[in-house]
Design an enzyme around this catalytic site. Structure first.
Site, PDB file in Angstrom:
ATOM      1  CG  ASP A 427      -1.747   1.206   1.383  1.00 36.40           C
ATOM      2  OD1 ASP A 427      -2.278   1.671   0.369  1.00 36.40           O
ATOM      3  OD2 ASP A 427      -1.887   1.714   2.503  1.00 36.40           O
ATOM      4  CE  LYS A 428      -0.195   7.324  -2.382  1.00 35.91           C
ATOM      5  NZ  LYS A 428      -0.072   8.306  -1.285  1.00 35.91           N
ATOM      6  CB  THR A 429      -1.829   6.676   1.970  1.00 33.10           C
ATOM      7  OG1 THR A 429      -1.886   7.180   0.644  1.00 33.10           O
ATOM      8  CG2 THR A 429      -2.007   7.801   2.958  1.00 33.10           C
ATOM      9  CG  PHE A 613      -5.886  17.785 -10.079  1.00 32.11           C
ATOM     10  CD1 PHE A 613      -4.789  18.321 -10.726  1.00 32.11           C
ATOM     11  CD2 PHE A 613      -5.905  16.422  -9.828  1.00 32.11           C
ATOM     12  CE1 PHE A 613      -3.729  17.515 -11.112  1.00 32.11           C
ATOM     13  CE2 PHE A 613      -4.865  15.610 -10.209  1.00 32.11           C
ATOM     14  CZ  PHE A 613      -3.771  16.163 -10.856  1.00 32.11           C
ATOM     15  CG  ASP A 753      -3.328   9.077  -3.408  1.00 32.87           C
ATOM     16  OD1 ASP A 753      -4.175   9.890  -3.825  1.00 32.87           O
ATOM     17  OD2 ASP A 753      -2.519   9.332  -2.511  1.00 32.87           O
ATOM     18  NE  ARG A 853      -9.120   7.947  -7.738  1.00 35.33           N
ATOM     19  CZ  ARG A 853      -9.442   8.547  -6.625  1.00 35.33           C
ATOM     20  NH1 ARG A 853      -9.017   8.050  -5.483  1.00 35.33           N
ATOM     21  NH2 ARG A 853     -10.171   9.613  -6.597  1.00 35.33           N
ATOM     22  CG  ASP A 883      -3.866  -1.597   2.831  1.00 33.53           C
ATOM     23  OD1 ASP A 883      -4.004  -1.310   1.633  1.00 33.53           O
ATOM     24  OD2 ASP A 883      -3.495  -0.765   3.688  1.00 33.53           O
TER      25      ASP A 883
END
Length: 1220
Positions: A427-429, A613, A753, A853, A883
């Site tokens: 995972d990233k965040t 955005f 994200d 995403r 996750d």
């Protein structure tokens, strides 16, 4: 007039925002409402009437959730099934049943008791682990929330009591207990801020907005007589879509995702909201994304089953030989053996029925030779794994002082899997990042500002300095430019005008701002030649955003709640430059401008439109009117997009800005370009009229029309400059990824994200770098109403994958690296059956893979694809509820015990406090555990083959009679006492190299994924060693004692003496063997190995002096028979030496001729060469890196290649000048 408790700031975001996140609620025709019936759209919710949904035809589930593997009813059958998936346990179960028959050579208790102990111990461990999951579930189910109980009164009740249709009041910083339809909030406009970190990993706040029809429902009493009907989609795992109608007050309103509050997201910056429960419990979207707790088994354990099959085949084979031999002897030999009284026999040995006697003997043989499949193997492995887990839990190097949390092995079944990981899916965040952006550099009017250095630049400079220093020491030629002492300083010029101070420790006084350049600070920018452009640059930073300022009473300044961390960094930078965003109203933004040392001036800018955005537009614009009545369009976005939209007159600074952007990118910074455009009143009015018409359009083409309108305005821009921010990774993430890459591991990032954010994080943690070729797989824009839209999209994606694969195959540059980037929508097609393996093959060929995403379910599907498609071990790591799916799907799941709940940890196999600890968990503990378990199992089979086959040989010598050469107590103690502790010490304490060396030589880790210590060559080699040892022990012992006097009185040896001598040889041989196998000795290993040998003699002494009723033929056998006989000691020495000489010769030859990596390191450390010859040690360390194209080292290598090229050009040009 605002009702009591409402917020005063009446921000009507529906008038500011453009796109789908806040579409206006639409009143539909009540006579012909759109139909939402049919498959997938059958859910009906009667608001404020929860009891209706408990009855037919609804029967919606309650809000109770369970993530446990078992319950009271299923525990016994499922746990027993888990235990008897092990092949050996099935054999021991059959042996225990057969031990109840007369043919058993041992008592029933001796067979049943060990089996019950082993199975019971494993089941107790499973129960304890599942109990922990149950406790965590109960904590969640018992959380309290305010629920409408009727008559306009609310009361706090547990989450698990919520039913579909309940009215729920959620307060600030609380999690949403179910999927809710937003009714109203503490804001007049009915908006609320939601943090969805547990769902998609994003920490930036989302704006949700209720229908205007429900705005009056803003306090408890308003729900006294409230009733409405919701018709919507059925439960599904899609987090980003929702379709439904809301029937209220004789009207029908369309619903979309902007009104839905999902379970496990959190209410932020909003005092309270009211909502109606639509999906509860396992129907909620987050639970729909969850997968059931799987039963995981390590690859070594699965392979152990195959070895058991081989040994069981060997067992059956020798048992058949034994039974056939017994039948032949019974038929032809027994009639002549008068002392056996052949006329008074039973079916067990009947000369008239030899076949039946042979069958009975087959059962006896199967039980007798059961020592080939030792039940103690599983007990020993379970014990070793528990002790290994204890060492992991107590490793102080993986203890996080900030949170006070250690590493935790939540299951001990998979310890050895940690040493065989091939692919990490992260995972990233919250896992890689801490979501802190720092403003570091900027380019304004073609001039680069900011003298600070990024982490990449500092690392490159340090390594360059090291190389230069090393070159100076090694080479004496004065013509070599690398020897120039000017380069051997603490500063290295990376680019013209940019100097990196490698000894400097960066400290940021202001969070989010580490910019250093006096030319722009303290109002000095007004003295620059392009002061007017710089002024415009700062105003774009302060105005082009959607953030909300919140006064900070402690500091006297403002905190900013922004939709992206970049925006927050820009606003902090603008404030530090003297342009402080301080207030937002419905129509205006206020900025306090401080020029030079003057007093601040508060300026008002009227916000006319916000063109927000998204990942497709890659830009954001605001249209504002300044105090001079000038209308400006201010735009920021990706440089590739902004440069395409510049006017001819707006490209003055394009060349210099492009150069700076390239430099910033090489330094690992996130960049955005800034531009503006002045608008005429008439032009804006005409555009805005058309824009408002499009904005109120209903239908699938609405977004496309809005984008076209935005494109009409965002053209003919004038370039102002560019920003460069450094994305703050969690402590040690870049170094950890670098070390894992050097260890040969592949790393994929799966994040919810945006694509741009994910790409920038990839750059920050060095999964991506400048010069790496990015392959972006995306869907084409097609008419969603077209029948063949899906087919066209799939064909397009398939073509992109094929072309990308072909491009990689044709690439000839050895340094070329490819990165695959794909979004969730495209991934949904790529994961379909007919395309998934083409996608996987492309992904495997790329150096790094980033999926953005993606939903939690897609994370799990990607993990399953990698696991099944590659057939190699996968590890998933994450920190949130989003996750859980991939953590459970992967071979190994690692949860990060962060601040956002414990869902990931509860679903994981191992938990750590920060991502950086994964390096030690894998490279050290994984490497150790794999080798320990592999060597332990191989040794276990070796010693039991060596022991078990001697029984077969002796039986063949004794007419296949079923007679054991060993006393029953010898056989019972062999696995339990005499050889158990040394093998346990091998599994717990063995270290081929120390933890420091493991980290210095990460390539050692590849011994696990390559399975060097548990491949069939190694396994069959140990089996052959066991067979050889059994032959040596039996035939040498028999031949030594067969025809010669045993004692001084001339007596020959009887069976008890021969058996005891053979058993002594076995004890010595297997313990010497394990001593030769060990690389690392402590007093514990010495105690266990030599203590086991001593225990045998102590047992023999004690057993021999007991009453002959118990010791039988072994009465005083050591004192009176064996110890006085020199042949006993000589034969023990000769047989032990004969058994171990082949292994000793093998390892001597291997270390001399074809040493493994750890053999070389062991020799260097043993002779102290790492201290005496640092150059050799450094050279060996440089070899111990797997060639990789990702990670910090790969990025630094690329930077060094670039710098060397520039220096070479510089010195070649200097040489030309000198010659001229």
């Amino acid at each position: 007039m605002a009702r009591p408790g409402r917020r005063r700031d009446k921000l009507r975001w529906s008038k500011l925002y453009t796109f789908s996140c806040v579409r206006p609620a639409v009143l539909l025709d009540t006579e012909n409402p759109p139909s939402l019936q049919g498959p997938g759209f059958s859910r009906v919710v009667y608001c404020n009437q929860p009891r209706v949904h408990r009855k037919k035809p609804f029967r919606y589930p309650s809000n109770y959730i369970s993530t446990t593997k078992y319950n009271i009813i299923t525990f016994l059958p499922k746990a027993l099934f888990e235990q008897f998936r092990r092949v050996a346990n099935i054999y021991f179960l059959l042996a225990a049943i057969l031990s109840l028959t007369p043919v058993a050579p041992f008592s029933a208790v001796s067979m049943i008791a060990p089996l019950c102990f082993v199975v019971g111990l494993s089941m107790a461990k499973e129960a304890l682990e599942d109990w922990r999951r149950f406790v965590q579930d109960m904590k969640v189910n018992s959380r309290k929330v305010s629920i409408h109980k009727g008559g306009g009164k609310f009361a706090y009740k547990p989450w698990q009591t919520i039913r579909v249709g309940d009215i729920v009041k959620v307060e600030k910083d609380q999690f949403f207990p179910a999927d809710l339809l937003l009714m109203s909030s503490s804001y007049d406009d009915g908006i609320c801020y939601v943090e969805t970190m547990n769902l998609d990993g994003e920490t930036n706040l989302k704006v949700k907005r209720c229908l205007e029809a429900t705005l009056p429902l803003d306090d408890n009493t308003a729900f006294q007589d409230f009733s409405a009907i919701i018709r919507c989609e059925d439960p599904n795992p899609n987090l980003y879509s929702f379709v439904g109608n809301f029937e209220y007050d004789q009207q029908v309103f369309a619903l979309d995702p902007s009104q839905i509050l999902l379970r496990d997201s959190k209410l932020r910056n909003t005092s309270y909201v009211f909502g109606v429960a639509i999906f509860t419990g396992h129907d909620s979207k987050v639970m729909q994304n969850a997968t059931s707790s799987p039963s995981k088994r390590s690859r070594i354990e699965k392979k152990m089953d195959q070895i058991i099959y081989i040994l069981f085949t060997l067992l059956v084979l020798i048992s058949l030989i034994s039974s056939i031999g017994f039948a032949v002897k019974t038929k032809y030999g027994m009639p002549e053996w008068w002392y056996l009284q052949p006329l008074r026999t039973t079916n067990l040995f009947d000369p008239s029925q030899p076949a039946l006697s042979g069958i009975f003997h087959l059962v006896t043989a199967l039980i007798l030779y059961g020592y080939l499949l030792p039940i103690s193997l599983y007990v020993s492995i379970e014990l070793v794994k528990v002790l290994q887990a204890m060492f992991i839990n107590q490793d102080i190097q993986m203890y996080d002082e900030e949170t006070g949390k250690p590493a935790q092995a939540r299951t001990s079944n998979l310890n050895e899997e940690l040493g065989q990981v091939d692919t990490i899916l992260s995972d990233k965040t919250g896992t890689l990042t801490c979501n802190q952006m720092d403003f570091l550099k900027c380019s304004i009017a073609g001039v680069s500002y900011g003298i600070g250095s990024s982490e990449v630049e500092i690392a490159a400079a340090k390594q360059m300095a090291s190389e230069i220093s090393g070159a100076h020491e090694r080479v004496s030629s004065s013509q070599n430019p690398w020897e120039n002492n000017a380069f051997r300083t603490s500063e290295i010029e990376l680019e013209s005008g940019i100097t990196c101070k490698i000894d400097k420790v960066r400290k940021s006084a202001v969070k989010g701002f580490i910019f250093e350049d006096n030319r722009l600070m303290e109002g000095n920018w007004s003295k620059e030649a392009s002061a007017d452009v710089i002024l415009l640059f700062f105003r774009i930073l302060a105005l082009c955003h959607t953030a909300i300022p919140e006064a900070n009473e402690e500091t006297g300044s403002f905190n900013y709640e922004s939709e992206s961390p970049d925006e927050g960094a820009f606003l902090v930078a603008a404030r530090e430059f003297g342009f402080e965003f301080c207030k937002r109203t419905q129509s205006s933004v206020f900025v306090r401008e401080r020029h030079s040392s003057s007093h601040p001036i508060e300026r008002e800018f009227k916000v006319l439109n916000i063109l927000e955005f998204n990942s497709k537009r890659k830009r954001m614009s605001v249209i504002v009117r300044d105090e001079s009545d000038q209308i400006l369009l201010l735009c920021k976005g990706a440089d590739s997009i902004i440069f395409d939209k510049l006017s001819k007159n707006g490209r003055i600074y394009e060349e210099e800005t492009c150069k700076h952007l390239c430099e910033y990118g090489e330094a690992g910074l996130r960049t955005l370009a800034l531009a503006y455009r002045k608008l005429e009143e008439s032009e804006y009015s005409a555009w805005n009229t058309e824009f408002l018409k499009v904005k109120t359009t209903i239908g699938p083409e609405r977004d496309a029309l809005l984008e076209n309108m935005a494109d009409l305005m965002e053209r003919d821009l004038i370039l102002v400059g560019a920003t460069a921010v450094e994305d703050k990774l969690q402590k040690g993430v870049a170094q950890c990824i670098d070390k894992l890459a050097q260890a040969g591991l592949k790393i994929w990032v799966l994040t919810g994200d945006k694509m741009e954010t994910a790409i920038n994080i990839g750059f920050a943690c060095s999964l991506l770098r400048q010069g790496m070729k990015q392959i972006c797989i995306s869907t084409t824009t097609a008419d969603p109403l077209a029948q063949d839209a899906k087919k066209v999209a799939k064909e397009n994606i398939s073509l992109q994958i094929t072309n990308a694969s072909q491009m990689i195959k044709l690439e000839k540059d050895p340094h070329a690296a490819f990165a695959l980037i794909i979004d969730g929508k495209t991934l949904s097609y790529a994961l379909e059956e007919d395309m998934r393996y083409a996608f996987l093959n492309l992904a495997v060929d790329c150096a790094s893979v980033i999926c953005c995403r993606v939903s939690p379910k897609q994370k799990a599907m990607v993990t399953r694809l990698v696991k099944e498609g590659t057939g190699k071990t996968t590890l998933a790591i994450g920190d949130g509820a989003n996750d859980v799916g991939m953590i459970q799907e992967a071979d190994i799941g690692v949860g990060i015990s962060g601040v956002e709940g414990m869902q990931a940890v509860m679903a994981s196999d191992f938990s750590i406090a920060q991502f950086r600890f994964l390096e030690r968990l894998l490279v050290v503990h994984g490497h150790w555990c794999y080798k320990r378990i592999a060597q332990m199992i191989c040794y276990f089979f070796y010693k039991n083959i060596a022991f078990g086959l001697t029984l077969f040989y002796f039986e063949a010598y004794t007419g296949f009679s079923g007679q054991s050469v060993y006393d029953d107590w010898y056989m019972l103690l062999f696995n339990v006492i005499l050889t158990s502790l040394p093998v346990i010490s091998l599994g717990v304490f063995e270290q081929d190299v120390s933890s420091e060396v493991c980290l210095q030589f990460p390539a050692l880790y590849q011994q696990g994924p390559k399975n060097l210590f548990f491949d069939w060559y190694r396994i069959l080699g140990w089996m052959a060693n066991g067979i050889y040892s059994s032959l040596a022990i039996f035939f040498l012992s028999i031949n030594i004692f067969y025809n010669q006097a045993f004692r001084a009185g001339g007596q020959t040896a009887d069976m008890a003496a021969v058996g005891t001598t053979m058993f002594t040889c076995i004890i010595w041989a297997v313990n010497i063997q394990i001593a030769l196998t060990m690389s690392h000795f402590t007093w514990i290993q010495h105690l266990f190995v030599w203590g086991s040998v001593a225990t045998w003699y102590l047992f023999l002494l004690g057993y021999g002096i007991t009453s002959p009723l118990y010791s039988r033929n072994a009465y005083k056998i050591l004192i009176e028979a064996l110890a006085p006989a020199p042949i006993y000691w000589v034969s023990t020495f000769l047989v032990t030496a004969a058994c171990n000489m082949p292994y000793l010769a093998h390892i001597s030859y291997q270390r001399s001729v074809n040493p493994l990596d750890h053999h070389v390191i062991q020799e260097i450390k043993y002779y102290g060469k790492d201290v005496e010859d640092r150059h050799m040690w450094t050279r060996e360390r440089s070899k111990a890196r797997q060639e990789t194209k990702i990670g910090f080292s790969a990025r630094v290598d690329a930077k060094i290649r670039q710098l060397k090229g520039k220096l070479q050009k510089k010195y070649s040009s200097m040489g030309v000048l000198q010659s001229a």
